[in-house]
Design a protein around this motif. Structure first.
Motif, mmCIF file in Angstrom:
data_model
loop_
_atom_site.group_PDB
_atom_site.id
_atom_site.type_symbol
_atom_site.label_atom_id
_atom_site.label_comp_id
_atom_site.label_asym_id
_atom_site.label_seq_id
_atom_site.Cartn_x
_atom_site.Cartn_y
_atom_site.Cartn_z
ATOM 1 N N TRP A 1 -3.160 -6.580 16.495
ATOM 2 C CA TRP A 1 -1.712 -7.603 15.670
ATOM 3 C C TRP A 1 -2.832 -8.773 15.854
ATOM 4 O O TRP A 1 -2.866 -9.036 16.331
ATOM 5 C CB TRP A 1 -1.010 -7.600 16.515
ATOM 6 C CG TRP A 1 0.115 -6.939 16.950
ATOM 7 C CD1 TRP A 1 0.342 -6.208 17.586
ATOM 8 C CD2 TRP A 1 0.986 -6.190 15.762
ATOM 9 N NE1 TRP A 1 0.960 -4.612 17.459
ATOM 10 C CE2 TRP A 1 2.028 -4.789 16.558
ATOM 11 C CE3 TRP A 1 1.326 -6.833 14.716
ATOM 12 C CZ2 TRP A 1 2.717 -4.098 15.601
ATOM 13 C CZ3 TRP A 1 2.512 -5.704 14.420
ATOM 14 C CH2 TRP A 1 2.777 -4.342 14.962
ATOM 15 N N LEU B 1 -0.339 -14.681 11.678
ATOM 16 C CA LEU B 1 -0.553 -14.485 9.619
ATOM 17 C C LEU B 1 -0.150 -16.158 9.254
ATOM 18 O O LEU B 1 0.875 -16.323 10.377
ATOM 19 C CB LEU B 1 0.997 -13.410 9.140
ATOM 20 C CG LEU B 1 0.690 -12.065 8.657
ATOM 21 C CD1 LEU B 1 1.360 -11.409 8.390
ATOM 22 C CD2 LEU B 1 -0.999 -11.844 9.088
ATOM 23 N N VAL C 1 3.201 -15.018 5.488
ATOM 24 C CA VAL C 1 3.533 -13.822 4.678
ATOM 25 C C VAL C 1 3.755 -13.273 2.943
ATOM 26 O O VAL C 1 3.419 -12.364 2.787
ATOM 27 C CB VAL C 1 5.353 -13.347 5.421
ATOM 28 C CG1 VAL C 1 5.055 -13.986 6.531
ATOM 29 C CG2 VAL C 1 5.953 -14.227 4.425
ATOM 30 N N ASN C 2 3.203 -14.116 2.645
ATOM 31 C CA ASN C 2 3.199 -14.318 0.821
ATOM 32 C C ASN C 2 1.685 -13.049 1.164
ATOM 33 O O ASN C 2 0.331 -12.690 1.327
ATOM 34 C CB ASN C 2 2.275 -15.181 -0.009
ATOM 35 C CG ASN C 2 3.718 -15.959 0.264
ATOM 36 O OD1 ASN C 2 4.900 -15.687 0.537
ATOM 37 N ND2 ASN C 2 3.116 -17.554 0.024
ATOM 38 N N GLY C 3 2.053 -12.158 0.157
ATOM 39 C CA GLY C 3 0.968 -11.167 -0.187
ATOM 40 C C GLY C 3 0.911 -10.011 0.899
ATOM 41 O O GLY C 3 0.280 -8.784 0.426
ATOM 42 N N THR C 4 1.698 -10.169 2.222
ATOM 43 C CA THR C 4 2.716 -8.939 2.987
ATOM 44 C C THR C 4 3.438 -8.222 2.378
ATOM 45 O O THR C 4 4.683 -8.610 1.797
ATOM 46 C CB THR C 4 2.324 -9.750 4.226
ATOM 47 O OG1 THR C 4 3.569 -10.634 4.857
ATOM 48 C CG2 THR C 4 1.335 -10.156 4.100
ATOM 49 N N VAL C 5 4.088 -6.938 3.280
ATOM 50 C CA VAL C 5 5.348 -6.365 2.906
ATOM 51 C C VAL C 5 6.237 -7.414 3.595
ATOM 52 O O VAL C 5 7.212 -6.950 3.073
ATOM 53 C CB VAL C 5 5.478 -5.552 3.924
ATOM 54 C CG1 VAL C 5 4.318 -3.995 2.787
ATOM 55 C CG2 VAL C 5 4.796 -5.747 5.064
ATOM 56 N N ALA D 1 6.533 -10.211 2.851
ATOM 57 C CA ALA D 1 7.070 -11.553 1.684
ATOM 58 C C ALA D 1 8.272 -11.211 1.517
ATOM 59 O O ALA D 1 8.795 -12.711 0.847
ATOM 60 C CB ALA D 1 5.992 -11.513 0.691
#
Length: 156
Positions: A20, A23, A26-30, A32
């Protein structure tokens, strides 16, 4: 329940460790498109403390680590491949081997060692036979190859 089902429950990621890390976005991740809103302050505080403790533990472990530089000269008891395996583990140890041995002897659980690092140490830990072989050497400690010196330190 079957053994494979039980192991799947214990190791949901197939035995792989999940590393872990926080981040920045969270843009571009699941995550988002989740509409979860802002975390409650107490939840945010707990998560921050968990990640901060992990980061500071790693930083202090790296600064406390002294490089183990294996050398092939000296009296050898262990097979080349086994000595190489031990040398790699000792080199990657998060703290000095003497501190690990001291912590084990005194049952000090406050040493900064992650579960992953502990697993690596356990997997490669010298066997009783290897420890007895090196411990039985009556000559000077400095005459031993570095890996054997470490094993002797563990066996003491």
């Amino acid at each position: 329940s079957s053994p494979s089902k039980a192991s799947a429950i214990c190791s949901p990621f197939g035995g792989r460790r999940v590393r872990w890390r926080p981040l920045q976005t969270v843009n571009g991740t699941v995550f988002a498109n989740l509409d979860a809103g802002k975390l409650r302050p107490e939840t945010e505080k707990i998560l921050y403390e968990v990640f901060q403790a992990t980061a500071s533990r790693k930083a202090s472990a790296i600064s406390a680590r002294t490089a183990f530089v294996p050398r092939s000269s000296g009296i050898m008891f262990l097979e080349r491949n086994r000595a190489q395996q031990l040398a790699i583990v000792f080199k990657r140890a998060p703290i000095q081997l003497s501190r690990i041995c001291s912590a084990l002897a005194t049952l000090d659980f406050s040493v900064p060692v992650s579960e992953e690092e502990l697993d690596a140490l356990i997997q490669a830990w010298p066997t009783e036979a290897e420890q007895a072989l090196v411990k039985g050497y009556q000559g000077s400690f400095s005459e031993l190859r570095d890996v054997e010196q470490c094993v002797r330190q563990i066996a003491s």
